[in-house]
Design a protein around this motif. Structure first.
Motif, short mmCIF file in Angstrom:
data_model
loop_
_atom_site.label_atom_id
_atom_site.label_comp_id
_atom_site.label_asym_id
_atom_site.label_seq_id
_atom_site.Cartn_x
_atom_site.Cartn_y
_atom_site.Cartn_z
N LEU A 262 19.67 36.78 22.07
CA LEU A 262 18.35 37.02 21.49
C LEU A 262 17.34 35.98 22.02
O LEU A 262 16.17 36.31 22.25
CB LEU A 262 18.42 36.95 19.97
CG LEU A 262 17.13 37.19 19.20
CD1 LEU A 262 16.56 38.57 19.52
CD2 LEU A 262 17.36 37.06 17.69
N LEU A 263 17.80 34.77 22.22
CA LEU A 263 16.93 33.72 22.77
C LEU A 263 16.46 34.10 24.17
O LEU A 263 15.26 33.97 24.51
CB LEU A 263 17.69 32.40 22.78
CG LEU A 263 16.95 31.17 23.31
CD1 LEU A 263 15.75 30.85 22.43
CD2 LEU A 263 17.89 29.98 23.37
N VAL A 264 17.40 34.57 25.01
CA VAL A 264 17.04 34.96 26.38
C VAL A 264 16.06 36.14 26.37
O VAL A 264 15.04 36.13 27.08
CB VAL A 264 18.31 35.32 27.17
CG1 VAL A 264 17.94 35.93 28.52
CG2 VAL A 264 19.19 34.10 27.36
N VAL A 265 16.34 37.15 25.54
CA VAL A 265 15.47 38.32 25.48
C VAL A 265 14.08 37.95 24.98
O VAL A 265 13.06 38.40 25.53
CB VAL A 265 16.10 39.40 24.57
CG1 VAL A 265 15.11 40.54 24.32
CG2 VAL A 265 17.36 39.96 25.22
N SER A 266 14.00 37.10 23.96
CA SER A 266 12.71 36.69 23.41
C SER A 266 11.89 35.92 24.43
O SER A 266 10.68 36.13 24.56
CB SER A 266 12.92 35.85 22.14
OG SER A 266 13.64 36.57 21.18
N ALA A 267 12.56 35.02 25.16
CA ALA A 267 11.85 34.26 26.18
C ALA A 267 11.33 35.18 27.28
O ALA A 267 10.18 35.04 27.75
CB ALA A 267 12.77 33.19 26.77
N TYR A 268 12.15 36.15 27.68
CA TYR A 268 11.72 37.09 28.71
C TYR A 268 10.53 37.92 28.24
O TYR A 268 9.56 38.11 28.99
CB TYR A 268 12.87 38.00 29.11
CG TYR A 268 12.43 39.17 29.96
CD1 TYR A 268 12.20 39.01 31.33
CD2 TYR A 268 12.21 40.42 29.39
CE1 TYR A 268 11.77 40.08 32.10
CE2 TYR A 268 11.79 41.49 30.17
CZ TYR A 268 11.57 41.32 31.52
OH TYR A 268 11.13 42.37 32.28
N LEU A 269 10.60 38.44 27.02
CA LEU A 269 9.50 39.26 26.52
C LEU A 269 8.21 38.46 26.40
O LEU A 269 7.12 38.97 26.69
CB LEU A 269 9.88 39.85 25.16
CG LEU A 269 11.01 40.90 25.17
CD1 LEU A 269 11.32 41.35 23.75
CD2 LEU A 269 10.61 42.10 26.03
N ALA A 270 8.31 37.20 25.96
CA ALA A 270 7.12 36.38 25.85
C ALA A 270 6.49 36.12 27.22
O ALA A 270 5.27 36.25 27.40
CB ALA A 270 7.46 35.06 25.16
N VAL A 271 7.34 35.78 28.20
CA VAL A 271 6.82 35.53 29.54
C VAL A 271 6.28 36.82 30.17
O VAL A 271 5.21 36.83 30.78
CB VAL A 271 7.94 34.92 30.43
CG1 VAL A 271 7.47 34.82 31.88
CG2 VAL A 271 8.33 33.55 29.92
N GLY A 272 7.03 37.93 30.01
CA GLY A 272 6.57 39.21 30.55
C GLY A 272 5.26 39.66 29.94
O GLY A 272 4.38 40.19 30.64
N SER A 273 5.10 39.44 28.64
CA SER A 273 3.84 39.81 27.99
C SER A 273 2.69 38.94 28.48
O SER A 273 1.55 39.43 28.64
CB SER A 273 3.99 39.68 26.47
OG SER A 273 5.00 40.54 25.99
N ALA A 274 2.96 37.67 28.73
CA ALA A 274 1.92 36.80 29.28
C ALA A 274 1.49 37.28 30.66
O ALA A 274 0.29 37.26 31.00
CB ALA A 274 2.44 35.36 29.34
N VAL A 275 2.44 37.72 31.48
CA VAL A 275 2.12 38.25 32.81
C VAL A 275 1.24 39.50 32.68
O VAL A 275 0.26 39.67 33.43
CB VAL A 275 3.41 38.57 33.58
CG1 VAL A 275 3.09 39.32 34.88
CG2 VAL A 275 4.17 37.29 33.89
N VAL A 276 1.57 40.37 31.73
CA VAL A 276 0.76 41.58 31.50
C VAL A 276 -0.67 41.20 31.13
O VAL A 276 -1.65 41.78 31.65
CB VAL A 276 1.41 42.44 30.41
CG1 VAL A 276 0.45 43.54 29.96
CG2 VAL A 276 2.70 43.06 30.92
N ALA A 277 -0.83 40.23 30.23
CA ALA A 277 -2.17 39.82 29.80
C ALA A 277 -2.97 39.23 30.97
O ALA A 277 -4.16 39.53 31.14
CB ALA A 277 -2.06 38.81 28.67
N VAL A 278 -2.32 38.41 31.77
CA VAL A 278 -3.01 37.80 32.92
C VAL A 278 -3.43 38.87 33.92
O VAL A 278 -4.55 38.84 34.47
CB VAL A 278 -2.10 36.75 33.58
CG1 VAL A 278 -2.70 36.28 34.91
CG2 VAL A 278 -1.91 35.56 32.65
#
Length: 362
Positions: free
Chosen positions: A163-179
């Motif tokens: 869950l830690l790995v998935v959460s970190a990936y989703l947070a980083v991926g969402s930041a990429v989408v916003a940028v």
């Protein structure tokens, strides 16, 4: 969403739908489970729309309609993240209604932008929704780190690590989408490497979500440890409670038949029956030679009570306190249950004469 080959898309939709249906059936007792179930339901609906419409209206419209289901997935995941981070569960329903209104408004705007061709509106709304995922990431990561530090079991450590790995990936991926939205680029990140990483994380997420469902299926099938222990004790419980029916506890309206609760009730009723049957054995200083000797004495006591013979003992059942170590008591009762069939068979013939000393399980 990166375009998928049709067979892979069909497999993903089928697996997601199976997990969703299974979780709604077996894993919906707690609020956090229901929030995850709603998130999965919206995700499955979005995948279904994408697979069904990609070949009819084209991949672009299908992708935006898939994204239109995303806000409802995100707000339910955010509500789950708040609960994991220690938010007040009593106010969760009212708080979640606010999140759902935000998600519904965002979903309508994305769908409107997709249908009318205003893709820039859909991209910006989707970027705003991903900011919610960015905010949820640290909450889940902090909860996972807290649980990993608290000395959990190996299975729980694996689950929280995933869950830690998935959460970190989703947070980083969402930041990429916003940028990318701020830079005026499409929110979908192109490239084979990104697609492979996305699919691997998706598989990891599916495995993580399926763990409670598999555990519930094991429990429903009676293959869990408590159910197996209950079955080992059942024959002993049946014979003892037949001889001493007054020890059987009443089942209230709140009794659910949970394996853990059922096992606990069984051990309590067996122990109460043993206390009563001790009156039919002579309490001497020599406890016998082991569990087989004790099982034989209890079998004789059951036979004597079933025949209506008077109790020769004078022990006070109330004065015998329950063992403090429940694990040791359960282990002793399982040993007694294993020796019980042989003890019953030994006394099934003619009476063997006077009884000998008895041993009490502690």
């Amino acid at each position: 969403m990166t375009a998928l080959p049709l067979p892979i898309s069909v497999v993903l939709v089928t697996l997601t739908a199976a997990v969703v249906l299974g979780r709604w059936w077996l894993v919906d007792d707690q609020l956090i489970d229901r929030l995850l179930n709603w998130a999965l339901t919206w995700e499955a609906l979005g995948l279904t729309c994408f697979v069904c419409l990609a070949g009819i209206s084209g991949p672009e419209l299908a992708e935006y309609l898939f994204l239109a289901c995303g806000p409802m997935t995100i707000v339910n995941l955010y509500g789950m993240a708040r609960l994991l981070d220690g938010a007040d569960p009593a106010a969760a329903a009212r708080r979640q209604r606010r999140y759902n209104r935000f998600g519904a408004a965002a979903a309508l705007l994305i769908a409107f932008g997709a249908v009318t061709g205003r893709t820039e509106l859909a991209e910006w709304v989707w970027a705003v929704c991903n900011s919610v995922t960015i905010a949820a990431g640290p909450l889940v990561i902090r909860a996972c780190v807290r649980e990993l530090r608290s000395g959990t079991t190996r299975r729980e450590r694996w689950a929280y690590s995933a869950l830690l790995v998935v959460s970190a990936y989703l947070a980083v991926g969402s930041a990429v989408v916003a940028v990318r939205a701020v830079m005026g680029l499409p929110t979908a990140v192109p490239g084979t490497v990104y697609a492979i990483i996305s699919y691997l994380v998706l598989v990891l997420l599916c495995l993580l979500i399926a763990i409670p469902l598999l555990l519930a299926l094991v429990k429903r099938a009676g293959w869990d440890r408590d159910s197996r222990r209950y079955r080992r004790l059942h024959a002993l419980w049946r014979d003892l409670t037949a001889a001493v029916p007054e020890v059987v506890l009443a089942q209230g309206v709140s009794y659910t038949g949970d394996p853990t609760l059922r096992l606990y009730r069984t051990t309590v009723e067996i122990r109460d029956a043993l206390l009563q049957l001790k009156l039919y054995t002579e309490d001497t200083s020599n406890p016998g030679t082991g569990i087989h000797h004790y099982a034989l004495r209890i079998a004789e006591a059951v036979q004597a009570k079933s025949r209506g013979l008077p109790a020769p003992g004078s022990a006070d059942p109330v004065a015998l306190a329950a063992p403090a170590d429940r694990t040791a008591e359960l282990r002793a009762l399982l040993d007694l249950a294993a020796a019980w069939p042989a003890a019953k068979a030994a006394i099934s013939g003619p009476p063997t004469g006077a009884r000998t000393g008895a041993m009490w399980v502690t």
